[in-house]
Design a protein around this motif. Structure first.
Motif, short mmCIF file in Angstrom:
data_model
loop_
_atom_site.label_atom_id
_atom_site.label_comp_id
_atom_site.label_asym_id
_atom_site.label_seq_id
_atom_site.Cartn_x
_atom_site.Cartn_y
_atom_site.Cartn_z
N UNK A 50 -18.42 10.71 17.80
CA UNK A 50 -18.90 10.04 16.77
C UNK A 50 -19.22 8.50 16.69
N UNK A 51 -20.25 7.94 15.78
CA UNK A 51 -20.63 6.52 16.02
C UNK A 51 -19.36 5.60 15.92
N UNK A 52 -18.17 6.04 15.23
CA UNK A 52 -17.31 5.22 15.28
C UNK A 52 -16.44 4.87 16.32
N UNK A 53 -16.60 5.83 17.46
CA UNK A 53 -16.00 5.66 18.78
C UNK A 53 -16.68 4.30 19.30
N UNK B 259 -11.53 16.38 18.86
CA UNK B 259 -10.55 15.44 19.26
C UNK B 259 -10.51 14.34 18.18
N UNK B 260 -9.35 13.90 17.77
CA UNK B 260 -9.41 13.16 16.62
C UNK B 260 -8.24 11.92 16.99
N UNK B 261 -8.64 10.77 16.40
CA UNK B 261 -7.68 9.69 16.58
C UNK B 261 -6.28 9.60 15.72
N UNK B 262 -6.53 10.53 14.64
CA UNK B 262 -5.39 10.52 13.86
C UNK B 262 -4.95 11.96 13.32
N UNK B 263 -3.68 11.83 12.74
CA UNK B 263 -3.51 13.18 12.15
C UNK B 263 -3.90 13.27 10.67
N UNK B 264 -4.24 14.74 10.37
CA UNK B 264 -4.91 15.05 9.24
C UNK B 264 -4.21 16.14 8.67
N UNK B 265 -3.54 16.36 7.41
CA UNK B 265 -2.59 17.35 6.91
C UNK B 265 -3.35 18.45 6.75
N UNK B 266 -2.67 19.49 7.82
CA UNK B 266 -3.47 20.93 7.95
C UNK B 266 -3.81 21.62 6.58
N UNK B 267 -2.95 21.21 5.62
CA UNK B 267 -3.04 21.83 4.29
C UNK B 267 -4.55 21.52 3.60
N UNK B 268 -4.63 20.01 3.93
CA UNK B 268 -6.09 19.67 3.38
C UNK B 268 -7.04 20.20 3.92
N UNK C 201 -18.17 19.84 5.97
CA UNK C 201 -16.52 19.67 5.93
C UNK C 201 -16.29 18.16 5.93
N UNK C 202 -17.03 17.26 6.91
CA UNK C 202 -16.83 15.83 6.97
C UNK C 202 -17.34 15.19 5.68
N UNK C 203 -18.61 15.50 4.99
CA UNK C 203 -18.93 14.93 3.99
C UNK C 203 -17.83 15.04 2.83
N UNK C 204 -17.35 16.38 2.77
CA UNK C 204 -16.21 16.47 1.79
C UNK C 204 -14.94 15.76 2.04
N UNK C 205 -14.57 15.74 3.37
CA UNK C 205 -13.29 15.26 3.74
C UNK C 205 -13.44 13.50 3.05
N UNK C 206 -14.51 13.15 3.31
CA UNK C 206 -14.64 11.55 3.07
C UNK C 206 -14.46 11.36 1.55
N UNK D 51 -6.84 6.03 4.52
CA UNK D 51 -6.44 6.19 5.85
C UNK D 51 -6.37 4.71 6.35
N UNK D 52 -5.18 4.76 7.38
CA UNK D 52 -5.01 3.48 8.10
C UNK D 52 -6.09 2.94 9.13
N UNK D 53 -6.62 4.12 9.76
CA UNK D 53 -7.55 3.90 10.66
C UNK D 53 -8.86 4.55 10.41
N UNK D 54 -10.00 3.94 10.60
CA UNK D 54 -11.34 4.83 10.54
C UNK D 54 -11.25 5.96 11.51
N UNK D 55 -12.02 7.05 10.97
CA UNK D 55 -11.83 8.35 11.75
C UNK D 55 -12.81 8.45 12.64
#
Ligand SMILES: [Zn+2]
Length: 375
Positions: free
Chosen positions: A320-323, A250-259, A199-204, A226-230
Motif C-alpha cells: 500500500x502507498x501508506x507504507x 500483512x496489516x499494521x493493526x487489528x481489524x475485527x474479524x466479524x466486520x 472490500x477496501x473501498x467498503x471498509x473505508x 482508527x488510531x493509525x492509518x491502515x
C-alpha cells in the motif's frame, strides 16, 4: 560525433517491448559488478551535472552518482515512435502467461549504469560500470533474482511498518464467476484482486455496531476513527488442491474479524479466513513470501517451467502507498538532464564525460569494469 549518434539510436522493437521492466532495476549490489576495461579514460576533471534550469546539482561525496543512458517508461512514452511500438507489443502479448523462457531476453544485461564516486573537490574518484538485469519474471537469468528482490522488499517494508497482523482471505469455489474460472481458465487471482479492492473501498466507509462472537458484547467499528492509518501488503498464492487463489495480507493493526468477514462475504469472497497477531514480523514475512520464489530455479536449475498462473503483466503482490519505504538510490538518467541533441553534445564534450557514455553504450565488449584515478 560518433558518440552523439549512438546516444540517439533507438534500440530494436524486441527490446522496447519489455523496457518497462528496467524501471525496477534501481538497486545495485556490489556483487553484480562486471568489469569493463576503459582505455585512456582521459579525465581528471570536475564533474558538474546541471538540470534544465541550468541549476547545478550538488553532490554529497558520500553518495555516489549513478549515470545511465537507459530511459524510463515515461520518457519512452513521450516518444511517439517508441510509444507506438510499445502499444503494438502490448497487444501482441495480451493474454500471454508468464512462463520462464529458456533463453534470456535480448535486452537482459544490455544496458549499463555507471556508478561515479566523487571527491570533495568534485573530481571523479572512480567509476564502476554495472550491467542492468532485465529483472523479468520470465527471464531464466533474472527470475530467481527478481523473486529474491521482491522477497527482500516485502520483508524490509513489513519490518519498517510493523505489519504484525496476518489476515488470510480465501475464495468460495461455488461463488467464483464463470468468466474467472472454468475448465479452460483459472483467473481466480484476478477475481480475488478485484474483490479485494472492492472490500477496501467498503471498509473505508464502514461505520457500524457488531456482536463480538467470543463474548457476545456489542462493539462499534468506525474506520475513520482508527488510531493509525491502515498499511498493508498482499501476496497471492494458489491453493494446491483447488487451484483457487487465496490472499495473505500483512496489516499494521487489528481489524475485527466479524466486520471483515461480513464485508468479504459481501464482495464475493469465501467464509474461511483468519486474522492473527504474529510474534515477529520477519518470521511472518519470510513465511508468506516463500511462495514467490517457489518453482523458480533459473539458468542452472532444471525447473524452468514456471507456469505460475499469472499473466506476464499481472500483479502477484502489492504494497500500500501508506507504507513507508527505504529511499532508493537515485539514478541520473542522461535522458532526463540532457533531452536535446545539443545539450548532450555540449555536456559531454565540455566535461570530458564522453567516455562514460561511450562505455554505457558499449555492450558488446568484454566484461570488465572499474576505473579509478590516482591524484
Ligand atoms: Zn534477465
Amino acid at each position: 560525433m560518433d558518440n552523439q549518434e549512438t546516444l540517439l539510436q533507438y534500440p530494436s522493437s524486441s527490446f522496447l517491448a519489455d523496457v518497462r521492466k528496467h524501471t525496477a532495476t534501481e538497486t545495485i549490489t556490489e556483487k553484480e559488478i562486471t568489469r569493463i576495461k576503459v582505455n585512456n579514460p582521459n579525465v581528471k576533471r570536475r564533474i558538474v551535472v546541471g538540470n534544465l534550469n541550468k541549476e547545478t546539482v550538488k553532490f554529497d561525496p558520500e553518495i555516489p552518482l549513478y549515470l545511465t543512458n537507459n530511459r524510463t517508461i515515461q520518457q519512452l512514452y513521450n516518444d511517439k515512435k517508441i510509444c507506438k511500438l510499445i502499444i503494438e507489443a502490448k497487444i501482441r502479448r495480451r493474454g500471454e502467461y508468464s512462463v520462464v523462457r529458456s533463453e534470456p531476453t535480448s535486452f537482459c544485461r544490455s544496458m549499463k549504469t555507471a556508478k561515479v564516486r566523487i571527491k570533495e573537490n568534485g573530481i571523479i574518484r572512480d567509476v564502476k560500470f554495472y550491467r542492468m538485469f532485465c529483472n523479468s519474471w520470465n527471464c531464466p537469468t533474472c527470475c530467481k533474482r527478481k523473486a529474491n528482490m521482491v522477497r527482500r522488499e516485502i520483508i524490509e517494508v513489513s519490518g519498517l511498518n510493523n505489519l504484525y497482523y496476518h489476515l488470510v482471505f480465501t475464495l468460495d469455489g461455488t461463488k467464483i464467476p464463470y468468466e474467472y474460472k472454468n475448465s479452460e481458465l483459472n483467473d481466480t487471482h484476478k477475481y480475488i484482486t478485484k474483490i479485494f479492492n472492492h472490500f477496501l473501498t467498503l471498509l473505508r466507509r464502514e461505520k457500524r455496531d457488531y456482536v463480538k462472537k467470543k463474548t457476545g458484547q456489542i462493539k462499534h467499528f468506525d474506520y475513520s476513527q482508527l488510531e493509525k492509518e491502515l498499511k498493508y501488503i498482499w501476496i497471492i498464492e494458489f491453493q494446491k488442491d483447488t487451484k483457487n487463489a487465496h490472499m495473505h495480507i500483512l496489516l499494521n493493526q487489528f481489524l475485527p474479524i466479524e466486520v471483515i468477514r461480513d464485508l468479504w462475504m459481501h464482495v464475493g469472497g469465501g467464509v474461511e479466513m483468519f486474522i492473527e497477531r504474529v510474534k515477529t514480523v520477519k518470521g511472518l514475512s519470510i513465511y508468506v513470501t516463500k511462495y514467490i520464489s517457489k518453482g523458480l530455479n533459473g539458468v542452472d536449475g532444471s525447473n524452468i517451467s514456471l507456469d505460475c498462473g499469472f499473466k506476464y503483466y499481472e500483479r502477484r503482490y502489492a504494497i500500500s502507498n501508506s507504507c513507508e519505504r527505504k529511499p532508493k538510490n537515485s539514478i541520473i538518467r542522461l535522458f532526463d538532464i540532457l533531452p536535446t541533441f545539443d545539450l548532450k553534445a555540449k555536456f559531454l564534450v565540455k566535461q570530458g564525460l564522453d567516455w562514460i557514455v561511450n562505455e554505457l553504450n558499449n555492450v558488446t565488449d568484454e566484461e570488465v569494469v572499474e576505473v579509478s584515478f590516482d591524484t
